[in-house]
Enzyme design. Structure first.
Site, PDB file in Angstrom:
ATOM      1  CD  GLU A 147      -3.162   0.486   0.176  1.00  0.00           C
ATOM      2  OE1 GLU A 147      -2.638   1.504  -0.329  1.00  0.00           O
ATOM      3  OE2 GLU A 147      -4.351   0.201  -0.009  1.00  0.00           O
ATOM      4  CG  ASN A 182      -8.670   2.137   0.336  1.00  0.00           C
ATOM      5  OD1 ASN A 182      -7.466   2.357   0.449  1.00  0.00           O
ATOM      6  ND2 ASN A 182      -9.212   0.971   0.690  1.00  0.00           N
ATOM      7  CG  ASP A 192      -7.346  -0.741  -2.194  1.00  0.00           C
ATOM      8  OD1 ASP A 192      -6.694   0.123  -1.587  1.00  0.00           O
ATOM      9  OD2 ASP A 192      -7.450  -1.908  -1.789  1.00  0.00           O
TER      10      ASP A 192
END
Length: 294
Positions: free
Chosen positions: A19, A149, A199
């Site tokens: 991430e 997100n 995301d």
């Protein structure tokens, strides 16, 4: 139709939960995290050299302060990190008194204000929030979010975007370009009906929104009006977050994850957890530095 573009593996190490990628053009260095394993990755794009740094805690994003320092978004607060030796010093605690939460998606607004997402460690419904670090103060912007997100911003800073992946909704909010703080309540820009969850996201130089699709193995590109323009294949089903990298910011780095995948799922998904470079035929913008004070 899903589009295939030239794609290479930047880092073959498989992230449990990759991430938070970002890129520093001054040093041609990309940075990203394995949240679950407490790792920070550092990659020189031209040479492909990759280093890993153990942080000793879960962390999910960073902003560049200056040539020597970064601000790390971690599970219990914000830390200043020395690039030279990796030393961490606490800048401000954030939900440090709540062991059920951790940090998640975060991004710096063009003004230098840092938007920061938190969530439950087990994705408990409504346990997370989005905050802004503005002039040295943490301000809670949006409470009761399950999985924050897709935090990203229009090039002129007048609009912000964010998603709650649990709802699969991307929100749009009008901002003060000078402060990065909201001028309105969020509106729904789109509800994703296709497979995959919204995301991490980034906005390119033209104002288009590029978001990774968790579970769908792609990055989708939307106009500021919510129209889907492209869907680009990523060789890992759990694509997690994009960032534009390279001297001309024309390549797309995409992280991925193997979180919650059993042996059969991993075998069916050879790229699981790897980090990729995609030649997407677009141009990004350099990430702004985070401002710690006025």
């Amino acid at each position: 139709m899903m589009e295939q573009v030239p794609t290479t593996v930047l880092c073959a190490e498989r992230c449990h939960l990759g991430e938070g990628p970002t890129y520093d053009p001054a040093t041609d260095t990309a940075w990203w995290f394995d949240i679950r394993e407490g790792l920070l990755f550092e990659a020189r794009i031209a040479s492909g050299e990759v280093r890993r740094h153990a942080l000793g805690k879960m962390a999910s994003a960073l902003g560049r302060i200056d040539d020597a320092r970064q601000l790390i978004v971690a599970e219990d607060g914000l830390y200043v990190r020395s690039i030279a030796d990796g030393a961490l010093s606490l800048y401000l605690p954030l939900e440090a008194d709540n062991p059920a939460t951790r940090s998640n998606d975060s991004r710096v607004h063009p003004s230098g204000t840092f938007w920061i997402g938190t969530m439950g460690r087990k994705a408990e419904r409504g346990l997370g929030a989005i905050y802004a670090l503005h002039r040295g103060e943490i301000i809670r912007l949006f409470p009761n979010i399950t999985i924050p997100n897709a935090i990203c911003f229009a090039p002129d800073g007048s609009v912000g975007y964010f998603a709650d992946t649990d709802e699969n909704v991307l929100y749009r909010v009008v901002l003060d370009p000078e402060t990065g703080l909201p001028r309105s309540m969020p509106d729904v820009l789109l509800r994703r009906r296709e497979p995959g969850g919204i995301d991490g996201a980034i906005v390119d130089a033209e104002g288009l929104i590029w978001h990774a699709c968790w579970g769908a193995g792609c990055v989708d590109v939307y106009s500021p009006y919510g129209e889907c323009l492209r869907s680009i294949a990523v060789p890992a089903s759990q694509a997690s977050c994009p960032a534009f990298v390279g001297p001309d910011l024309s390549r797309l780095l995409v992280t991925s994850a193997w979180q919650d995948m059993d042996a059969a799922a991993k075998a069916a998904d050879p790229g699981h957890g790897q980090t990729f470079l995609l030649d997407v035929g677009a141009r990004g913008r350099a990430e702004p530095d985070v401002k710690l004070s006025i």
